[in-house]
Design a protein around this motif. Structure first.
Motif, short mmCIF file in Angstrom:
data_model
loop_
_atom_site.label_atom_id
_atom_site.label_comp_id
_atom_site.label_asym_id
_atom_site.label_seq_id
_atom_site.Cartn_x
_atom_site.Cartn_y
_atom_site.Cartn_z
N ALA A 119 0.84 -1.20 0.00
CA ALA A 119 0.00 0.00 0.00
C ALA A 119 0.87 1.26 0.00
O ALA A 119 0.61 2.21 -0.75
CB ALA A 119 -0.94 0.00 1.21
N ILE A 120 1.92 1.24 0.81
CA ILE A 120 2.84 2.39 0.86
C ILE A 120 3.53 2.56 -0.49
O ILE A 120 3.64 3.68 -1.00
CB ILE A 120 3.85 2.22 2.01
CG1 ILE A 120 3.12 2.28 3.35
CG2 ILE A 120 4.94 3.27 1.93
CD1 ILE A 120 3.95 1.82 4.53
N ASP A 121 3.98 1.47 -1.09
CA ASP A 121 4.60 1.55 -2.41
C ASP A 121 3.63 2.09 -3.45
O ASP A 121 4.01 2.87 -4.33
CB ASP A 121 5.17 0.21 -2.84
CG ASP A 121 6.54 -0.07 -2.26
OD1 ASP A 121 7.25 0.91 -1.90
OD2 ASP A 121 6.92 -1.25 -2.17
N ALA A 122 2.36 1.67 -3.38
CA ALA A 122 1.36 2.18 -4.33
C ALA A 122 1.20 3.69 -4.19
O ALA A 122 1.12 4.41 -5.20
CB ALA A 122 0.02 1.48 -4.10
N ILE A 123 1.21 4.18 -2.97
CA ILE A 123 1.10 5.62 -2.74
C ILE A 123 2.33 6.33 -3.30
O ILE A 123 2.22 7.34 -4.00
CB ILE A 123 0.93 5.92 -1.23
CG1 ILE A 123 -0.44 5.46 -0.76
CG2 ILE A 123 1.14 7.41 -0.94
CD1 ILE A 123 -0.62 5.45 0.75
N TYR A 124 3.51 5.81 -3.01
CA TYR A 124 4.74 6.44 -3.48
C TYR A 124 4.87 6.38 -4.99
O TYR A 124 5.28 7.36 -5.63
CB TYR A 124 5.96 5.80 -2.80
CG TYR A 124 6.35 6.50 -1.53
CD1 TYR A 124 7.46 7.32 -1.46
CD2 TYR A 124 5.58 6.36 -0.38
CE1 TYR A 124 7.81 7.98 -0.29
CE2 TYR A 124 5.91 7.01 0.79
CZ TYR A 124 7.02 7.82 0.83
OH TYR A 124 7.35 8.47 1.98
#
Length: 130
Positions: A81-86
């Motif tokens: 999820a964090i990678d998707a945001i970044y």
């Protein structure tokens, strides 16, 4: 690239009125009014910061129908999820320290994921470089 307007009509970016009308996101972020050559503005302003923190842009991004929201919901774990945001906002994966900082927030569910997105959108890197 497509742009969505208030009347829900979808236009190609090349079909948008240029310059954008006063108050439009592009004008707020420095687009020239085309009255003078080199009339754009690259300086940050209070209005830009307030728009990022409280404006409709953020509400549109956390809408369950936005691409970024669907990508974050489809993630199998907090790190994805964090990678998707970044990847969606900064065009790179989050570093180990960034993941460590955001992981406790993201695991709180949809509200936590929205908080993580808001945090990344209000970083210096997004506001002034991207």
């Amino acid at each position: 690239a497509f742009a969505k307007f208030r009347d829900s009509a979808v236009f190609r970016a090349s079909e948008m009125r240029n310059p954008a009308p006063n108050g439009h996101f592009l004008r707020l972020y420095g687009q020239s009014d085309r009255e003078l050559v080199e009339n754009s503005n690259r300086e940050a302003s209070v209005m830009q910061a307030l728009t990022m923190m409280n404006g409709s842009l953020f509400r549109n991004l956390v809408s369950p129908f936005s691409v970024i929201s669907r990508e974050v919901r489809a993630a199998n774990n907090a790190d994805e999820a964090i990678d998707a945001i970044y990847l969606s906002t900064l065009s790179r994966r989050a570093g180990a320290e960034e993941k460590e900082t955001l992981r406790p927030i993201v695991v709180e569910g949809a509200e936590g994921k929205g908080d993580a997105l808001w945090t990344v959108l209000n970083t210096r890197q997004f506001l002034f470089i991207q």
